[in-house]
Design a protein around this motif. Structure first.
Motif, PDB file in Angstrom:
ATOM      1  N   MET A   1       0.700  -9.008   2.450  1.00 33.45           N
ATOM      2  CA  MET A   1       0.532  -7.952   1.480  1.00 33.45           C
ATOM      3  C   MET A   1       0.659  -6.587   2.133  1.00 33.45           C
ATOM      4  SD  MET A   1      -2.204  -9.090  -1.339  1.00 33.45           S
ATOM      5  CE  MET A   1      -3.020 -10.602  -0.995  1.00 33.45           C
ATOM      6  N   ALA A   2       0.248  -6.477   3.371  1.00 38.17           N
ATOM      7  CA  ALA A   2       0.337  -5.192   4.063  1.00 38.17           C
ATOM      8  C   ALA A   2       1.789  -4.746   4.176  1.00 38.17           C
ATOM      9  CB  ALA A   2      -0.305  -5.284   5.436  1.00 38.17           C
ATOM     10  N   ASP A   3       2.711  -5.696   4.387  1.00 38.76           N
ATOM     11  CA  ASP A   3       4.126  -5.351   4.479  1.00 38.76           C
ATOM     12  C   ASP A   3       4.643  -4.808   3.148  1.00 38.76           C
ATOM     13  OD1 ASP A   3       4.246  -6.127   7.118  1.00 38.76           O
ATOM     14  OD2 ASP A   3       5.030  -8.128   6.678  1.00 38.76           O
ATOM     15  N   SER A   7       5.767  -0.838   2.544  1.00 41.92           N
ATOM     16  CA  SER A   7       7.150  -0.519   2.185  1.00 41.92           C
ATOM     17  C   SER A   7       7.241   0.377   0.956  1.00 41.92           C
ATOM     18  CB  SER A   7       7.939  -1.806   1.929  1.00 41.92           C
ATOM     19  OG  SER A   7       7.475  -2.443   0.746  1.00 41.92           O
ATOM     20  N   GLY A   8       6.075   0.689   0.366  1.00 48.44           N
ATOM     21  CA  GLY A   8       6.070   1.551  -0.818  1.00 48.44           C
ATOM     22  C   GLY A   8       6.307   0.805  -2.117  1.00 48.44           C
ATOM     23  N   ASN A   9       6.353  -0.511  -2.053  1.00 47.20           N
ATOM     24  CA  ASN A   9       6.562  -1.313  -3.257  1.00 47.20           C
ATOM     25  C   ASN A   9       5.230  -1.742  -3.855  1.00 47.20           C
ATOM     26  OD1 ASN A   9       9.525  -1.643  -3.442  1.00 47.20           O
ATOM     27  ND2 ASN A   9       9.230  -2.419  -1.371  1.00 47.20           N
ATOM     28  N   PHE A  10       5.285  -2.298  -5.048  1.00 47.75           N
ATOM     29  CA  PHE A  10       4.106  -2.776  -5.741  1.00 47.75           C
ATOM     30  C   PHE A  10       4.199  -4.285  -5.912  1.00 47.75           C
ATOM     31  CE2 PHE A  10       4.842   1.546  -7.137  1.00 47.75           C
ATOM     32  CZ  PHE A  10       3.607   2.118  -6.927  1.00 47.75           C
ATOM     33  N   TYR A  11       3.083  -4.913  -6.178  1.00 48.30           N
ATOM     34  CA  TYR A  11       3.070  -6.348  -6.414  1.00 48.30           C
ATOM     35  C   TYR A  11       2.011  -6.678  -7.452  1.00 48.30           C
ATOM     36  CZ  TYR A  11      -0.550  -5.907  -2.818  1.00 48.30           C
ATOM     37  OH  TYR A  11      -1.624  -5.510  -2.086  1.00 48.30           O
ATOM     38  N   CYS A  12       2.121  -7.857  -8.011  1.00 54.56           N
ATOM     39  CA  CYS A  12       1.212  -8.306  -9.062  1.00 54.56           C
ATOM     40  C   CYS A  12       0.538  -9.582  -8.590  1.00 54.56           C
ATOM     41  CB  CYS A  12       2.024  -8.570 -10.332  1.00 54.56           C
ATOM     42  SG  CYS A  12       1.040  -9.127 -11.714  1.00 54.56           S
ATOM     43  N   SER A  55      -0.395  -6.569 -17.949  1.00 52.02           N
ATOM     44  CA  SER A  55      -1.040  -5.269 -18.092  1.00 52.02           C
ATOM     45  C   SER A  55      -1.607  -4.868 -16.734  1.00 52.02           C
ATOM     46  CB  SER A  55      -2.169  -5.320 -19.120  1.00 52.02           C
ATOM     47  OG  SER A  55      -1.651  -5.624 -20.397  1.00 52.02           O
ATOM     48  N   VAL A  56      -1.502  -3.587 -16.427  1.00 48.74           N
ATOM     49  CA  VAL A  56      -1.990  -3.058 -15.152  1.00 48.74           C
ATOM     50  C   VAL A  56      -3.211  -2.195 -15.431  1.00 48.74           C
ATOM     51  CG1 VAL A  56      -1.426  -1.609 -13.168  1.00 48.74           C
ATOM     52  CG2 VAL A  56       0.343  -3.058 -14.212  1.00 48.74           C
ATOM     53  N   TRP A  68     -10.193  -4.222  -0.818  1.00 52.31           N
ATOM     54  CA  TRP A  68      -8.822  -4.361  -1.300  1.00 52.31           C
ATOM     55  C   TRP A  68      -8.021  -3.105  -1.037  1.00 52.31           C
ATOM     56  CZ3 TRP A  68     -10.771  -5.992  -6.765  1.00 52.31           C
ATOM     57  CH2 TRP A  68     -11.363  -7.254  -6.692  1.00 52.31           C
ATOM     58  N   LYS A  69      -8.208  -2.478   0.090  1.00 48.68           N
ATOM     59  CA  LYS A  69      -7.458  -1.264   0.397  1.00 48.68           C
ATOM     60  C   LYS A  69      -5.975  -1.519   0.220  1.00 48.68           C
ATOM     61  CE  LYS A  69     -10.465   1.424   3.233  1.00 48.68           C
ATOM     62  NZ  LYS A  69     -10.606   2.208   4.413  1.00 48.68           N
ATOM     63  N   ASP A  70      -5.293  -0.517  -0.273  1.00 47.64           N
ATOM     64  CA  ASP A  70      -3.844  -0.540  -0.494  1.00 47.64           C
ATOM     65  C   ASP A  70      -3.411  -1.479  -1.617  1.00 47.64           C
ATOM     66  OD1 ASP A  70      -3.453   1.309   1.591  1.00 47.64           O
ATOM     67  OD2 ASP A  70      -3.421  -0.321   3.051  1.00 47.64           O
ATOM     68  N   LEU A  71      -4.362  -2.005  -2.375  1.00 46.39           N
ATOM     69  CA  LEU A  71      -3.982  -2.838  -3.529  1.00 46.39           C
ATOM     70  C   LEU A  71      -3.815  -1.956  -4.739  1.00 46.39           C
ATOM     71  CD1 LEU A  71      -6.168  -6.056  -3.314  1.00 46.39           C
ATOM     72  CD2 LEU A  71      -3.796  -5.767  -2.727  1.00 46.39           C
TER      73      LEU A  71
END
Length: 71
Positions: A1-3, A7-12, A55-56, A68-71
């Motif tokens: 997840m750190a990668d 990279s500036g992308n998001f994930y679900c 939904s976000v 959950w840093k960076d989540l």
């Protein structure tokens, strides 16, 4: 997840019922907050009609947000 985050992308991440506390927290959040965004998809094929919705929500105030840093 750190990668992914780096990279500036998001994930679900899908929350399932077998993670009882997290699942209950997600349900509570969805009932007490307006989503930041929502996306719906409808598909028809193979004799089926399918509907998906994502939904976000802002999780920054969740008790475990620091973990959950960076989540």
């Amino acid at each position: 997840m750190a990668d992914i985050a780096g990279s500036g992308n998001f994930y679900c991440i899908q929350v399932k019922g077998n993670q009882k506390t997290l699942h209950e927290s997600a349900i509570h959040t969805s009932h007490t907050q307006m989503p930041l965004s929502t996306h719906q998809t409808y598909e028809k094929g193979h004799g089926r009609h399918s509907h998906w919705q994502v939904s976000v929500f802002d999780a920054s105030q969740h008790p475990k947000a620091e973990q959950w840093k960076d989540l």
